[in-house]
Design a protein around this motif. Sequence first.
Motif, PDB file in Angstrom:
ATOM      1  N   ASP A  40      12.270  -7.717  -4.491  1.00 40.82           N
ATOM      2  CA  ASP A  40      11.044  -7.020  -4.109  1.00 40.82           C
ATOM      3  C   ASP A  40      10.485  -7.536  -2.792  1.00 40.82           C
ATOM      4  OD1 ASP A  40      11.122  -5.431  -6.375  1.00 40.82           O
ATOM      5  OD2 ASP A  40       9.780  -6.733  -7.513  1.00 40.82           O
ATOM      6  N   ASN A  41      10.840  -8.770  -2.406  1.00 42.36           N
ATOM      7  CA  ASN A  41      10.283  -9.389  -1.207  1.00 42.36           C
ATOM      8  C   ASN A  41      11.249  -9.528  -0.044  1.00 42.36           C
ATOM      9  OD1 ASN A  41       7.542 -10.094  -2.105  1.00 42.36           O
ATOM     10  ND2 ASN A  41       8.659 -11.273  -3.639  1.00 42.36           N
ATOM     11  N   TYR A  65      11.847  -9.719   5.567  1.00 38.48           N
ATOM     12  CA  TYR A  65      10.764  -9.673   4.590  1.00 38.48           C
ATOM     13  C   TYR A  65      10.368  -8.225   4.350  1.00 38.48           C
ATOM     14  CZ  TYR A  65       6.461 -10.537   2.134  1.00 38.48           C
ATOM     15  OH  TYR A  65       5.476 -10.547   1.174  1.00 38.48           O
ATOM     16  N   GLY A  67       8.350  -7.513   1.399  1.00 37.11           N
ATOM     17  CA  GLY A  67       7.270  -7.578   0.416  1.00 37.11           C
ATOM     18  C   GLY A  67       6.054  -6.801   0.876  1.00 37.11           C
ATOM     19  N   GLY A  68       5.242  -6.428  -0.066  1.00 40.81           N
ATOM     20  CA  GLY A  68       4.067  -5.626   0.232  1.00 40.81           C
ATOM     21  C   GLY A  68       2.928  -6.407   0.847  1.00 40.81           C
ATOM     22  N   GLU A  69       2.913  -7.701   0.674  1.00 42.06           N
ATOM     23  CA  GLU A  69       1.830  -8.512   1.210  1.00 42.06           C
ATOM     24  C   GLU A  69       2.122  -8.900   2.658  1.00 42.06           C
ATOM     25  OE1 GLU A  69       0.954 -11.780  -1.381  1.00 42.06           O
ATOM     26  OE2 GLU A  69       1.072 -10.536  -3.148  1.00 42.06           O
ATOM     27  N   THR A  70       1.224  -9.670   3.227  1.00 40.04           N
ATOM     28  CA  THR A  70       1.394 -10.155   4.597  1.00 40.04           C
ATOM     29  C   THR A  70       2.688 -10.950   4.711  1.00 40.04           C
ATOM     30  OG1 THR A  70      -0.993 -10.321   4.747  1.00 40.04           O
ATOM     31  CG2 THR A  70       0.269 -11.469   6.427  1.00 40.04           C
ATOM     32  N   ASN A 127       5.838 -19.805   1.230  1.00 36.44           N
ATOM     33  CA  ASN A 127       4.456 -19.712   0.755  1.00 36.44           C
ATOM     34  C   ASN A 127       4.317 -19.982  -0.744  1.00 36.44           C
ATOM     35  OD1 ASN A 127       4.139 -18.794   3.359  1.00 36.44           O
ATOM     36  ND2 ASN A 127       3.216 -16.854   2.804  1.00 36.44           N
TER      37      ASN A 127
END
Length: 139
Positions: A40-41, A65, A67-70, A127
């Motif tokens: 997913d990332n 990358y 992923g949906g986040e930063t 992270n």
Amino acid sequence: MISGCTGKGSIYSGIEKQDLTGIESAKELEFIYEYRGHTDNWASSYYVYQKKDSEYHITRLFLKYIGGETAPSGELQYAYSTEGAATGSGMLEEAAGPSVIYNLGSSGGNGTIPEQDSAVKMHVEWNGGTEDFELEPVL
């Protein structure tokens, strides 16, 4: 090192063989083995290729990358292994940047290469997150 674009639909966009300088055209190559996998990332591509009239092969590894986040910031660690051939690991001190594509390097030689139908194991830490996944051959 990365050029071109294959469209926004593919999670591998930017790390497909037609995007990469030196291997976008198979005319000059004796062979190219391509492996891909994703979570997913992360999406990753690993290439093993040899130019005609050369006794040396080249390997290249990319991580993207998705992923949906930063995008990750700070330290990014990775490790990979192929069945019966190459292993490697590394760390990017500062993963943040304008691109979410990481060129994890290339190497070459005349030693053992992975079988075309084998898998590449990938490990990524960032992270506080950790993921393990396999890159399958693109046949």
